[in-house]
Design a protein around this motif. Structure first.
Motif, PDB file in Angstrom:
ATOM      1  N   TYR A 191       6.695  -8.567  -0.641  1.00 28.91           N
ATOM      2  CA  TYR A 191       5.867  -7.508  -1.217  1.00 28.91           C
ATOM      3  C   TYR A 191       5.661  -6.362  -0.222  1.00 28.91           C
ATOM      4  O   TYR A 191       5.804  -5.185  -0.566  1.00 28.91           O
ATOM      5  N   LEU A 192       5.359  -6.698   1.025  1.00 28.49           N
ATOM      6  CA  LEU A 192       5.161  -5.659   2.037  1.00 28.49           C
ATOM      7  C   LEU A 192       6.456  -4.886   2.289  1.00 28.49           C
ATOM      8  O   LEU A 192       6.419  -3.668   2.517  1.00 28.49           O
ATOM      9  N   ALA A 193       7.589  -5.566   2.220  1.00 31.42           N
ATOM     10  CA  ALA A 193       8.869  -4.872   2.365  1.00 31.42           C
ATOM     11  C   ALA A 193       9.080  -3.905   1.211  1.00 31.42           C
ATOM     12  O   ALA A 193       9.607  -2.794   1.400  1.00 31.42           O
ATOM     13  N   GLU A 194       8.642  -4.290   0.012  1.00 34.43           N
ATOM     14  CA  GLU A 194       8.755  -3.405  -1.158  1.00 34.43           C
ATOM     15  C   GLU A 194       7.848  -2.190  -0.988  1.00 34.43           C
ATOM     16  O   GLU A 194       8.226  -1.059  -1.307  1.00 34.43           O
ATOM     17  N   VAL A 195       6.641  -2.426  -0.480  1.00 32.27           N
ATOM     18  CA  VAL A 195       5.714  -1.316  -0.206  1.00 32.27           C
ATOM     19  C   VAL A 195       6.351  -0.329   0.769  1.00 32.27           C
ATOM     20  O   VAL A 195       6.293   0.888   0.585  1.00 32.27           O
ATOM     21  N   ARG A 246       9.594   0.209   1.355  1.00 29.19           N
ATOM     22  CA  ARG A 246      10.690   0.934   0.693  1.00 29.19           C
ATOM     23  C   ARG A 246      10.153   2.037  -0.204  1.00 29.19           C
ATOM     24  O   ARG A 246      10.666   3.163  -0.215  1.00 29.19           O
ATOM     25  N   LEU A 247       9.115   1.721  -0.959  1.00 27.03           N
ATOM     26  CA  LEU A 247       8.548   2.700  -1.886  1.00 27.03           C
ATOM     27  C   LEU A 247       7.927   3.876  -1.128  1.00 27.03           C
ATOM     28  O   LEU A 247       8.139   5.041  -1.476  1.00 27.03           O
ATOM     29  N   ALA A 248       7.160   3.567  -0.086  1.00 33.52           N
ATOM     30  CA  ALA A 248       6.502   4.632   0.681  1.00 33.52           C
ATOM     31  C   ALA A 248       7.521   5.506   1.397  1.00 33.52           C
ATOM     32  O   ALA A 248       7.412   6.740   1.402  1.00 33.52           O
ATOM     33  N   GLU A 249       8.525   4.883   1.996  1.00 32.84           N
ATOM     34  CA  GLU A 249       9.538   5.646   2.728  1.00 32.84           C
ATOM     35  C   GLU A 249      10.479   6.397   1.790  1.00 32.84           C
ATOM     36  O   GLU A 249      11.183   7.315   2.217  1.00 32.84           O
ATOM     37  N   GLY A 250      10.465   6.024   0.507  1.00 32.36           N
ATOM     38  CA  GLY A 250      11.314   6.708  -0.463  1.00 32.36           C
ATOM     39  C   GLY A 250      10.840   8.098  -0.840  1.00 32.36           C
ATOM     40  O   GLY A 250      11.566   8.834  -1.517  1.00 32.36           O
ATOM     41  N   GLY A 251       9.620   8.444  -0.428  1.00 31.11           N
ATOM     42  CA  GLY A 251       9.183   9.831  -0.603  1.00 31.11           C
ATOM     43  C   GLY A 251       8.094  10.080  -1.617  1.00 31.11           C
ATOM     44  O   GLY A 251       7.610  11.210  -1.737  1.00 31.11           O
ATOM     45  N   CYS A 252       7.671   9.069  -2.379  1.00 27.28           N
ATOM     46  CA  CYS A 252       6.609   9.335  -3.356  1.00 27.28           C
ATOM     47  C   CYS A 252       5.308   9.664  -2.622  1.00 27.28           C
ATOM     48  O   CYS A 252       5.118   9.313  -1.461  1.00 27.28           O
ATOM     49  N   ALA A 253       4.414  10.346  -3.320  1.00 27.74           N
ATOM     50  CA  ALA A 253       3.202  10.861  -2.672  1.00 27.74           C
ATOM     51  C   ALA A 253       2.109   9.818  -2.520  1.00 27.74           C
ATOM     52  O   ALA A 253       1.308   9.878  -1.588  1.00 27.74           O
ATOM     53  N   MET A 254       2.064   8.865  -3.463  1.00 26.70           N
ATOM     54  CA  MET A 254       0.976   7.879  -3.420  1.00 26.70           C
ATOM     55  C   MET A 254       1.410   6.595  -4.120  1.00 26.70           C
ATOM     56  O   MET A 254       2.137   6.631  -5.118  1.00 26.70           O
ATOM     57  N   ILE A 287      -2.109   0.552  -5.767  1.00 28.26           N
ATOM     58  CA  ILE A 287      -2.021  -0.892  -5.579  1.00 28.26           C
ATOM     59  C   ILE A 287      -2.822  -1.561  -6.701  1.00 28.26           C
ATOM     60  O   ILE A 287      -4.039  -1.421  -6.779  1.00 28.26           O
ATOM     61  N   GLY A 288      -2.110  -2.260  -7.590  1.00 29.72           N
ATOM     62  CA  GLY A 288      -2.735  -2.770  -8.801  1.00 29.72           C
ATOM     63  C   GLY A 288      -3.623  -3.980  -8.587  1.00 29.72           C
ATOM     64  O   GLY A 288      -3.445  -4.761  -7.648  1.00 29.72           O
ATOM     65  N   ASP A 289      -4.593  -4.099  -9.476  1.00 32.50           N
ATOM     66  CA  ASP A 289      -5.413  -5.304  -9.606  1.00 32.50           C
ATOM     67  C   ASP A 289      -6.100  -5.738  -8.320  1.00 32.50           C
ATOM     68  O   ASP A 289      -5.972  -6.887  -7.873  1.00 32.50           O
ATOM     69  N   VAL A 290      -6.849  -4.833  -7.718  1.00 34.89           N
ATOM     70  CA  VAL A 290      -7.681  -5.171  -6.561  1.00 34.89           C
ATOM     71  C   VAL A 290      -9.037  -5.633  -7.107  1.00 34.89           C
ATOM     72  O   VAL A 290      -9.784  -4.826  -7.673  1.00 34.89           O
ATOM     73  N   PRO A 291      -9.373  -6.918  -7.004  1.00 37.75           N
ATOM     74  CA  PRO A 291     -10.571  -7.424  -7.669  1.00 37.75           C
ATOM     75  C   PRO A 291     -11.864  -6.885  -7.063  1.00 37.75           C
ATOM     76  O   PRO A 291     -11.921  -6.569  -5.877  1.00 37.75           O
ATOM     77  N   VAL A 292     -12.891  -6.815  -7.913  1.00 36.59           N
ATOM     78  CA  VAL A 292     -14.180  -6.276  -7.455  1.00 36.59           C
ATOM     79  C   VAL A 292     -15.128  -7.398  -7.043  1.00 36.59           C
ATOM     80  O   VAL A 292     -16.348  -7.233  -7.046  1.00 36.59           O
ATOM     81  N   GLY A 293     -14.573  -8.519  -6.670  1.00 40.12           N
ATOM     82  CA  GLY A 293     -15.342  -9.650  -6.170  1.00 40.12           C
ATOM     83  C   GLY A 293     -14.412 -10.629  -5.486  1.00 40.12           C
ATOM     84  O   GLY A 293     -13.209 -10.381  -5.364  1.00 40.12           O
ATOM     85  N   ILE A 352      -1.024  -2.960   4.045  1.00 43.85           N
ATOM     86  CA  ILE A 352      -0.419  -2.088   3.034  1.00 43.85           C
ATOM     87  C   ILE A 352      -0.685  -0.631   3.366  1.00 43.85           C
ATOM     88  O   ILE A 352       0.222   0.211   3.362  1.00 43.85           O
ATOM     89  N   VAL A 353      -1.943  -0.335   3.662  1.00 44.31           N
ATOM     90  CA  VAL A 353      -2.328   1.042   3.972  1.00 44.31           C
ATOM     91  C   VAL A 353      -1.597   1.552   5.214  1.00 44.31           C
ATOM     92  O   VAL A 353      -1.085   2.679   5.236  1.00 44.31           O
ATOM     93  N   GLU A 354      -1.525   0.723   6.237  1.00 44.31           N
ATOM     94  CA  GLU A 354      -0.862   1.124   7.481  1.00 44.31           C
ATOM     95  C   GLU A 354       0.617   1.434   7.237  1.00 44.31           C
ATOM     96  O   GLU A 354       1.145   2.433   7.733  1.00 44.31           O
ATOM     97  N   ILE A 355       1.283   0.583   6.469  1.00 48.56           N
ATOM     98  CA  ILE A 355       2.702   0.790   6.164  1.00 48.56           C
ATOM     99  C   ILE A 355       2.899   2.106   5.420  1.00 48.56           C
ATOM    100  O   ILE A 355       3.783   2.907   5.746  1.00 48.56           O
ATOM    101  N   ALA A 356       2.070   2.345   4.410  1.00 42.13           N
ATOM    102  CA  ALA A 356       2.208   3.559   3.604  1.00 42.13           C
ATOM    103  C   ALA A 356       1.896   4.811   4.421  1.00 42.13           C
ATOM    104  O   ALA A 356       2.625   5.807   4.360  1.00 42.13           O
ATOM    105  N   HIS A 357       0.820   4.759   5.197  1.00 41.85           N
ATOM    106  CA  HIS A 357       0.420   5.937   5.965  1.00 41.85           C
ATOM    107  C   HIS A 357       1.464   6.314   7.020  1.00 41.85           C
ATOM    108  O   HIS A 357       1.636   7.502   7.327  1.00 41.85           O
ATOM    109  N   LYS A 358       2.158   5.321   7.555  1.00 38.79           N
ATOM    110  CA  LYS A 358       3.226   5.627   8.516  1.00 38.79           C
ATOM    111  C   LYS A 358       4.337   6.447   7.877  1.00 38.79           C
ATOM    112  O   LYS A 358       5.050   7.192   8.556  1.00 38.79           O
ATOM    113  N   ALA A 359       4.483   6.303   6.561  1.00 36.98           N
ATOM    114  CA  ALA A 359       5.499   7.057   5.821  1.00 36.98           C
ATOM    115  C   ALA A 359       4.910   8.306   5.176  1.00 36.98           C
ATOM    116  O   ALA A 359       5.544   8.907   4.296  1.00 36.98           O
TER     117      ALA A 359
END
Length: 371
Positions: free
Chosen positions: A34-38, A40-48, A51-57, A77-84
């Motif tokens: 999953y982190l590898a997919e994150v 790839r997606l972030a480095e692929g150039g999309c803006a944002m 992250i689905g289904d983050v529970p509120v408890g 996840i955030v660190e990986i995305a922000h680096k890209a």
């Protein structure tokens, strides 16, 4: 050639480098994959990435911000995305599945006497009594959780939160599932109350934080979706949500019918065309000037450019297309649009893989791994 797609935008108070957003997606993959997919997606150039289904408890079934291990995972996840140079949004959600009711179906699922689709039908049938009979003290605890989760999401480094307007918010909103007779049921205003109070809880907890809202629209004639909001109810729901603190809307079809409706293949009788859910954005636009993000069959860059350039939508969200080719945006920037692996909306390895408990994948994966 794709000036609008590649142009920056202020999306509800958050500055994005372009107009392409990865839509919230259930992956069902091991953490490393999953982190590898994150990445790839972030480095692929999309803006944002949303992250689905983050529970509120706290949760036994999903990664939760409320425990140390889950919080650390979201930080990764955030660190990986922000680096890209990619922003990250946490989709805050509360399941409307009655977990106690679910337990009685587990033996049949394990014995393969119930298919995933049949299980889904049975769980959907449990939603109405669960929502209608939910005690107010439980409602209040869940609503408070939205605010607490927003604080934790900000602490973890997320740039935005999205309130999931399907799931429990959508079921409270729906006259199909919500048969309550108190202030949370009956009129459209009352059925909007749970979602509005969830947004208010987030806004009160993180006042300056941008709040996206996944607005699930139910269609009649023909009927698709069971949760969410009827088009006729948008004049009530949209202003109330905006007044509560929503800064942008992510508009799509309501859930709780077959998954092929909300993730429609190209052969779908009603939603086979490109931009299949954009008509719901048109309906929402009548009641707000906030930025809208459209979704649904957006794989053709020329078509996406037209929708953005016309002002019909301010951002375009994709899941299957970016899984098919995470480099979609990078290729547009390099003038390589013709080399994009186009999602053919076959649903074989994405939805099909998820339903077969093999993880959300793509028919193009083997080609990508060969490189």
């Amino acid at each position: 050639m794709y000036e609008t797609i590649l142009s920056p935008v202020n999306y509800g108070g958050l500055q994005l480098k372009n107009r392409i957003i990865f839509a919230p997606t259930t992956f069902g993959l091991p953490d490393e994959e999953y982190l590898a997919e994150v990445r790839r997606l972030a480095e692929g150039g999309c803006a944002m990435l949303i992250i689905g289904d983050v529970p509120v408890g706290k949760s036994k079934f999903e990664k939760s911000l409320f425990d140390a291990k889950g919080f650390a995972f979201y930080q990764q996840i955030v660190e990986i995305a922000h680096k890209a140079d990619c922003k990250v949004c946490a989709q805050l959600h509360q399941s409307d599945s009655n977990m106690m009711a679910m337990l009685k179906y587990i033996p049949a699922v394990l014995a393969k006497k119930l298919t995933p689709d049949q299980l889904r039908e049975k769980l959907n049938a449990e939603v109405e009594p669960y929502i209608t009979k939910m005690p107010k003290r439980k409602i209040e605890a869940i609503l408070a959780g939205f605010g607490k989760a927003a604080v934790l999401a900000k602490q973890a480094g997320f740039d935005m939160v999205q309130v999931h307007g399907d799931r429990m918010c959508g079921s409270f909103s729906s006259s199909i599932f919500n048969h309550r007779t108190d202030e949370y049921g009956g009129s459209a205003e009352n059925r909007a109350r749970f979602a509005v109070e969830a947004v208010k809880a987030v806004h009160a907890a993180v006042p300056e934080f941008p709040i996206d809202y996944k607005l699930a629209v139910r269609q009649e004639d023909p009927h698709y979706g069971n949760a969410g909001v009827l088009v006729e109810e948008l004049p009530v729901f949209v202003p109330l949500l905006e007044q509560a603190g929503v800064t942008s809307f992510h508009v799509t079809l309501a859930n709780h019918s077959a998954l092929e409706n909300t993730i429609p293949p190209a052969s779908h009788p009603a939603f086979g065309q490109p931009g299949c859910f954009l008509k719901f954005c048109d309906a929402v636009r009548q009641y707000t000037r906030l930025p809208l993000c459209g979704v649904g069959g957006l794989n053709d860059p020329d078509f996406v450019e037209q929708q953005l350039a016309s002002g019909r939508i301010q951002c375009a969200a994709m899941s299957r297309q970016l899984l098919a080719d995470p480099e979609w945006v990078n290729k547009l920037q390099k003038g390589q649009a013709k080399t994009i692996h186009r999602c053919v909306r076959c649903n074989k390895k994405c939805l099909g893989g998820l339903m077969a408990h093999q993880g959300t994948r793509c028919i193009y994966d083997a080609r990508r791994e060969e490189k």
